[in-house]
Design an enzyme around this catalytic site. Structure first.
Site, PDB file in Angstrom:
ATOM      1  N   CYS A  53      19.851  -4.693   5.420  1.00  0.00           N
ATOM      2  CA  CYS A  53      19.316  -4.051   4.047  1.00  0.00           C
ATOM      3  C   CYS A  53      20.084  -4.873   3.018  1.00  0.00           C
ATOM      4  O   CYS A  53      19.131  -5.423   2.199  1.00  0.00           O
ATOM      5  CB  CYS A  53      19.568  -2.497   3.989  1.00  0.00           C
ATOM      6  SG  CYS A  53      19.531  -1.933   2.490  1.00  0.00           S
ATOM      7  N   CYS A  94      16.151  -4.919   2.298  1.00  0.00           N
ATOM      8  CA  CYS A  94      15.861  -3.968   1.312  1.00  0.00           C
ATOM      9  C   CYS A  94      16.304  -4.406  -0.206  1.00  0.00           C
ATOM     10  O   CYS A  94      15.399  -4.631  -1.092  1.00  0.00           O
ATOM     11  CB  CYS A  94      16.579  -2.657   1.224  1.00  0.00           C
ATOM     12  SG  CYS A  94      16.651  -1.949   2.842  1.00  0.00           S
ATOM     13  N   LYS A  97      14.993  -8.192  -1.286  1.00  0.00           N
ATOM     14  CA  LYS A  97      13.522  -7.912  -1.412  1.00  0.00           C
ATOM     15  C   LYS A  97      13.213  -7.241  -2.716  1.00  0.00           C
ATOM     16  O   LYS A  97      12.313  -7.833  -3.407  1.00  0.00           O
ATOM     17  CB  LYS A  97      13.061  -7.336  -0.162  1.00  0.00           C
ATOM     18  CG  LYS A  97      11.741  -6.759  -0.265  1.00  0.00           C
ATOM     19  CD  LYS A  97      11.039  -5.649  -0.843  1.00  0.00           C
ATOM     20  CE  LYS A  97      11.821  -4.479  -0.415  1.00  0.00           C
ATOM     21  NZ  LYS A  97      11.812  -3.743   0.771  1.00  0.00           N
ATOM     22  N   TYR A 156       5.136  -3.690   6.817  1.00  0.00           N
ATOM     23  CA  TYR A 156       5.783  -3.512   5.277  1.00  0.00           C
ATOM     24  C   TYR A 156       6.195  -5.053   4.793  1.00  0.00           C
ATOM     25  O   TYR A 156       5.897  -5.161   3.814  1.00  0.00           O
ATOM     26  CB  TYR A 156       7.082  -2.799   5.608  1.00  0.00           C
ATOM     27  CG  TYR A 156       7.281  -1.526   5.587  1.00  0.00           C
ATOM     28  CD1 TYR A 156       6.840  -0.798   6.845  1.00  0.00           C
ATOM     29  CD2 TYR A 156       8.060  -0.663   4.703  1.00  0.00           C
ATOM     30  CE1 TYR A 156       7.006   0.868   7.002  1.00  0.00           C
ATOM     31  CE2 TYR A 156       7.912   0.666   4.718  1.00  0.00           C
ATOM     32  CZ  TYR A 156       7.603   1.244   6.017  1.00  0.00           C
ATOM     33  OH  TYR A 156       7.970   2.626   6.232  1.00  0.00           O
ATOM     34  N   GLU A 185       4.786  -6.999   1.229  1.00  0.00           N
ATOM     35  CA  GLU A 185       5.779  -6.987   0.379  1.00  0.00           C
ATOM     36  C   GLU A 185       5.944  -8.661  -0.096  1.00  0.00           C
ATOM     37  O   GLU A 185       6.026  -8.732  -1.352  1.00  0.00           O
ATOM     38  CB  GLU A 185       7.354  -6.383   0.815  1.00  0.00           C
ATOM     39  CG  GLU A 185       7.087  -4.902   0.903  1.00  0.00           C
ATOM     40  CD  GLU A 185       8.465  -4.281   1.418  1.00  0.00           C
ATOM     41  OE1 GLU A 185       8.527  -3.112   1.120  1.00  0.00           O
ATOM     42  OE2 GLU A 185       9.326  -4.966   1.822  1.00  0.00           O
ATOM     43  N   HIS A 219       4.157  14.968 -19.610  1.00  0.00           N
ATOM     44  CA  HIS A 219       2.990  14.285 -20.166  1.00  0.00           C
ATOM     45  C   HIS A 219       3.394  13.359 -21.164  1.00  0.00           C
ATOM     46  O   HIS A 219       4.453  13.491 -22.070  1.00  0.00           O
ATOM     47  CB  HIS A 219       2.091  15.339 -20.894  1.00  0.00           C
ATOM     48  CG  HIS A 219       0.761  14.582 -21.623  1.00  0.00           C
ATOM     49  ND1 HIS A 219      -0.013  14.107 -20.635  1.00  0.00           N
ATOM     50  CD2 HIS A 219       0.422  14.433 -22.658  1.00  0.00           C
ATOM     51  CE1 HIS A 219      -1.194  13.676 -21.380  1.00  0.00           C
ATOM     52  NE2 HIS A 219      -0.833  13.776 -22.722  1.00  0.00           N
ATOM     53  N   GLU A 266       2.477  13.423 -13.610  1.00  0.00           N
ATOM     54  CA  GLU A 266       1.636  14.536 -13.678  1.00  0.00           C
ATOM     55  C   GLU A 266       0.374  14.868 -13.002  1.00  0.00           C
ATOM     56  O   GLU A 266       0.142  15.941 -12.675  1.00  0.00           O
ATOM     57  CB  GLU A 266       1.454  14.939 -15.419  1.00  0.00           C
ATOM     58  CG  GLU A 266       0.370  14.066 -15.775  1.00  0.00           C
ATOM     59  CD  GLU A 266       0.113  14.097 -17.347  1.00  0.00           C
ATOM     60  OE1 GLU A 266       0.040  15.281 -17.839  1.00  0.00           O
ATOM     61  OE2 GLU A 266       0.001  13.198 -17.991  1.00  0.00           O
TER      62      GLU A 266
HETATM   63  P1  NDP Z   1       6.242  -3.710  11.230  1.00  0.00           P
HETATM   64  O1  NDP Z   1       6.458  -3.123  12.585  1.00  0.00           O
HETATM   65  O2  NDP Z   1       5.876  -2.871   9.998  1.00  0.00           O
HETATM   66  O3  NDP Z   1       4.726  -4.483  11.257  1.00  0.00           O
HETATM   67  C1  NDP Z   1       4.487  -5.546  12.203  1.00  0.00           C
HETATM   68  C2  NDP Z   1       3.227  -5.972  12.061  1.00  0.00           C
HETATM   69  O4  NDP Z   1       3.094  -7.372  12.826  1.00  0.00           O
HETATM   70  C3  NDP Z   1       2.172  -5.243  12.088  1.00  0.00           C
HETATM   71  O5  NDP Z   1       1.037  -5.333  11.477  1.00  0.00           O
HETATM   72  C4  NDP Z   1       1.609  -5.605  13.741  1.00  0.00           C
HETATM   73  O6  NDP Z   1       0.332  -5.394  14.138  1.00  0.00           O
HETATM   74  C5  NDP Z   1       1.911  -7.281  13.642  1.00  0.00           C
HETATM   75  N1  NDP Z   1       2.293  -7.880  14.909  1.00  0.00           N
HETATM   76  C6  NDP Z   1       3.295  -7.442  15.877  1.00  0.00           C
HETATM   77  N2  NDP Z   1       3.116  -8.257  16.857  1.00  0.00           N
HETATM   78  C7  NDP Z   1       2.289  -9.076  16.502  1.00  0.00           C
HETATM   79  C8  NDP Z   1       1.831 -10.261  17.315  1.00  0.00           C
HETATM   80  N3  NDP Z   1       2.321 -10.674  18.622  1.00  0.00           N
HETATM   81  N4  NDP Z   1       0.814 -11.166  16.694  1.00  0.00           N
HETATM   82  C9  NDP Z   1       0.078 -10.859  15.392  1.00  0.00           C
HETATM   83  N5  NDP Z   1       0.876  -9.796  14.750  1.00  0.00           N
HETATM   84  C10 NDP Z   1       1.782  -8.830  15.450  1.00  0.00           C
HETATM   85  O7  NDP Z   1       7.147  -4.773  11.010  1.00  0.00           O
HETATM   86  P2  NDP Z   1       7.830  -5.606   9.874  1.00  0.00           P
HETATM   87  O8  NDP Z   1       8.473  -6.723  10.289  1.00  0.00           O
HETATM   88  O9  NDP Z   1       7.071  -5.338   8.591  1.00  0.00           O
HETATM   89  O10 NDP Z   1       9.105  -4.653   9.256  1.00  0.00           O
HETATM   90  C11 NDP Z   1       9.884  -4.124  10.387  1.00  0.00           C
HETATM   91  C12 NDP Z   1      10.340  -2.492   9.975  1.00  0.00           C
HETATM   92  O11 NDP Z   1      11.155  -2.848   8.942  1.00  0.00           O
HETATM   93  C13 NDP Z   1       9.429  -1.807   9.355  1.00  0.00           C
HETATM   94  O12 NDP Z   1       8.720  -1.359  10.249  1.00  0.00           O
HETATM   95  C14 NDP Z   1      10.031  -0.793   8.507  1.00  0.00           C
HETATM   96  O13 NDP Z   1      10.336   0.114   9.232  1.00  0.00           O
HETATM   97  C15 NDP Z   1      11.055  -1.661   8.004  1.00  0.00           C
HETATM   98  N6  NDP Z   1      10.944  -2.079   6.674  1.00  0.00           N
HETATM   99  C16 NDP Z   1      11.048  -1.131   5.759  1.00  0.00           C
HETATM  100  C17 NDP Z   1      10.810  -1.647   4.414  1.00  0.00           C
HETATM  101  C18 NDP Z   1      10.901  -0.487   3.367  1.00  0.00           C
HETATM  102  O14 NDP Z   1      11.488   0.685   3.403  1.00  0.00           O
HETATM  103  N7  NDP Z   1      10.154  -0.746   2.120  1.00  0.00           N
HETATM  104  C19 NDP Z   1      10.797  -2.989   3.939  1.00  0.00           C
HETATM  105  C20 NDP Z   1      10.436  -3.872   5.094  1.00  0.00           C
HETATM  106  C21 NDP Z   1      10.899  -3.499   6.393  1.00  0.00           C
HETATM  107  P3  NDP Z   1      -0.121  -3.895  14.687  1.00  0.00           P
HETATM  108  O15 NDP Z   1      -0.325  -3.323  13.518  1.00  0.00           O
HETATM  109  O16 NDP Z   1      -1.204  -4.677  15.279  1.00  0.00           O
HETATM  110  O17 NDP Z   1       0.735  -3.461  15.863  1.00  0.00           O
END
Ligand code: NDP
Length: 457
Positions: free
Chosen positions: A43, A48, A51, A177, A181, A435, A440
């Site tokens: 983080c 976080c 970012k 996510y 982002e 407001h 709101e």
């Molecule tokens: P996520 O798990 O959110 O998303 C991973 C993405 O990669 C999905 O869209 C998934 O597709 C895709 N994917 C997975 N494997 C493959 C593959 N082999 N080939 C192609 N695409 C693939 O992971 P992130 O890396 O974005 O983030 C990790 C975690 O960190 C998040 O889940 C979140 O919990 C946390 N985070 C939180 C934030 C916040 O609170 N603002 C900010 C950043 C991260 P599919 O949908 O098909 O599985």
């Protein structure tokens, strides 16, 4: 003499580990915490915090355009990526120091180094061994890149925070996510952004209206989004790369960034040797009180892979400290956890999506409000905002709230409090609005746009 050197030995100085160490020490436990990489974990160092600083930095480009509507004339402006990175690094170093001081002030022994579990009550760091009544594993996760020809050329979020120079063109793979982002960050900073996601609509698991709305807004801002699309090969070409898509086309970029999820960091910790059970996805298996299959060993945060969110790890850390040293059997409830996605525009969400509510509740009603914020009305910025409530008609309880728009992350926090207190739609309706604000709208959505039978087209 005490039976063990410590009451608690924490492995991992990220959000969850640090919270548990500090609170345990506060309850009178003798605590040591070891960290091999950076204090504050993902983080603070590669997640976080940096970012969000990058998001702030990139939003300024749009704000500079919007100000002309308010009579401001801005002269020649320029952007210095190295300066943003250097200032961000300074801020992160400051935070690393705060973490270190906070732990020492709480009375914890702070150890820099890689800890390995030797037996259920013993940990080794370098050539020293320490015994402890309990061991807590809070080692977090690490970016995952699938293997395919040329995948070694892909960068992950770990590296993006330290790039020497800003690319002209970037391809982002993933639909979670991190992908959205960074798409917003780079687009704001003037980089040409193409984002590829393997299924038909990104942000799987979020409310469908929110996903569609964000996709439209991101496209309006110039991000080239492609769904049902993946990379099968990456080749180096000069200073850049060529990616071959599963449709056969190729795409060139200076940088290819994979945001395809994260995996629990469990390798080489000695877990298997002492008999700590891992789930199929590599996460450490724990019960509702974060105890592993070895009674003296606990685990929490991203390494148990329940919800990879800092505030969740903090809550888990508190729960473990209370269970072990305050005599309270406390667990963590995951149903009404609010979260923000710092895409541009931002998402704020809590509770059930419309799709989940249709499955779980007999009768639901959907309320929504879509508008252009007052702030943008005197500008050429046509970004729109969507706010949406999902209500269980039988109990009148608000079971889901979702938003895409400026400050959605901030705005959803208060709604989450109301929902955790069991607020009904009637309570929302009788609450007087502030407001003129976007917030709101939460209390002025009078007529449902659809009920149980009419799923959104
Ligand atoms: P996520 O798990 O959110 O998303 C991973 C993405 O990669 C999905 O869209 C998934 O597709 C895709 N994917 C997975 N494997 C493959 C593959 N082999 N080939 C192609 N695409 C693939 O992971 P992130 O890396 O974005 O983030 C990790 C975690 O960190 C998040 O889940 C979140 O919990 C946390 N985070 C939180 C934030 C916040 O609170 N603002 C900010 C950043 C991260 P599919 O949908 O098909 O599985």
């Amino acid at each position: 003499m005490a039976e063990y050197d410590y009451d608690l030995f924490v492995i991992g100085g990220g959000s969850g580990g640090v919270r548990c160490a500090r609170f345990s020490a506060g309850y009178g436990a003798r605590v040591a915490i070891a960290e091999e990489r950076y204090w504050g974990g993902t983080c603070v160092n590669v997640g976080c915090i940096p970012k969000k600083l990058f998001v702030y930095g990139s939003q300024i480009a749009e704000e500079l355009k919007d100000v002309t509507g308010y009579g401001w004339q801005v002269g020649d402006v320029s952007f210095d990526w190295q300066k943003l990175v250097a200032n961000k690094n300074d801020e992160i170093s400051r935070l690393n120091g705060i973490y270190d001081r906070m732990l020492r002030a709480a009375g914890c022994d702070v150890i820099d180094g890689r800890a390995v579990i030797v037996d259920p009550h013993t940990v080794r760091v370098g050539d020293k061994t320490y015994t402890s009544r309990y061991i807590l594993v809070a080692t977090g996760g690490w970016p995952f890149v699938p293997e395919f020809p040329g995948s070694e050329h892909a960068l992950t979020s770990n590296e993006l925070f330290f790039l020497d120079k800003l690319p002209k063109k970037i391809v982002i793979v993933g639909g979670g996510y991190i992908s959205v982002e960074f798409a917003g960050i780079f687009n704001g900073l003037g980089v040409e952004v193409t984002q590829l996601y393997r299924r038909n609509l990104f942000l799987r698991g979020f409310d469908r209206d929110i996903r569609e709305f964000l996709a439209e807004e991101m496209r309006k801002k110039g991000i080239d989004l492609h769904f049902n699309c993946d990379i099968t090969m990456i080749e180096k070409k000069g200073d850049g790369f060529i990616a071959t898509l599963d449709r056969g086309q190729t795409i060139e970029a200076d940088l290819i960034f994979y945001a395809t999820g994260r995996r629990p960091l469990t390798e080489g910790l000695g877990l298997e040797k002492v008999g700590v059970k891992l789930a199929d996805n590599g996460a450490i298996e724990v019960d509702e009180f974060f105890q592993t299959s070895v009674p003296s060993i606990y685990a929490l945060g991203d390494v148990v892979g329940r919800m990879e969110l800092t505030p969740v790890a903090l809550a888990e850390g508190m729960a473990v400290a209370k269970c072990l040293f305050a005599g309270e059997r406390q667990t963590v409830h995951y149903d009404l956890v609010p979260t923000g996605v710092f895409s541009q525009p931002e998402i704020g969400t809590v509770g059930l999506t419309e799709e989940e509510a249709r499955e779980r509740h007999v009768d639901i009603e959907i309320y929504n409000s879509e508008f252009r914020t007052l702030k943008l009305t005197m500008t050429d910025n046509h970004e729109r905002t969507l706010m949406k409530l999902v209500v269980d008609k039988e109990t009148d309880r608000v079971v889901g709230a979702h938003m895409v728009g400026a400050h959605a992350g901030d705005l959803i926090q208060g709604i989450a409090i109301a929902m955790n207190a069991g607020a009904t739609k009637a309570v929302f309706d009788k609450t007087i609005g502030v407001h003129p604000t976007s917030a709101e709208e939460w209390v002025t959505m009078r007529e449902p746009v659809r009920g149980q039978e009419e799923a959104a087209e």
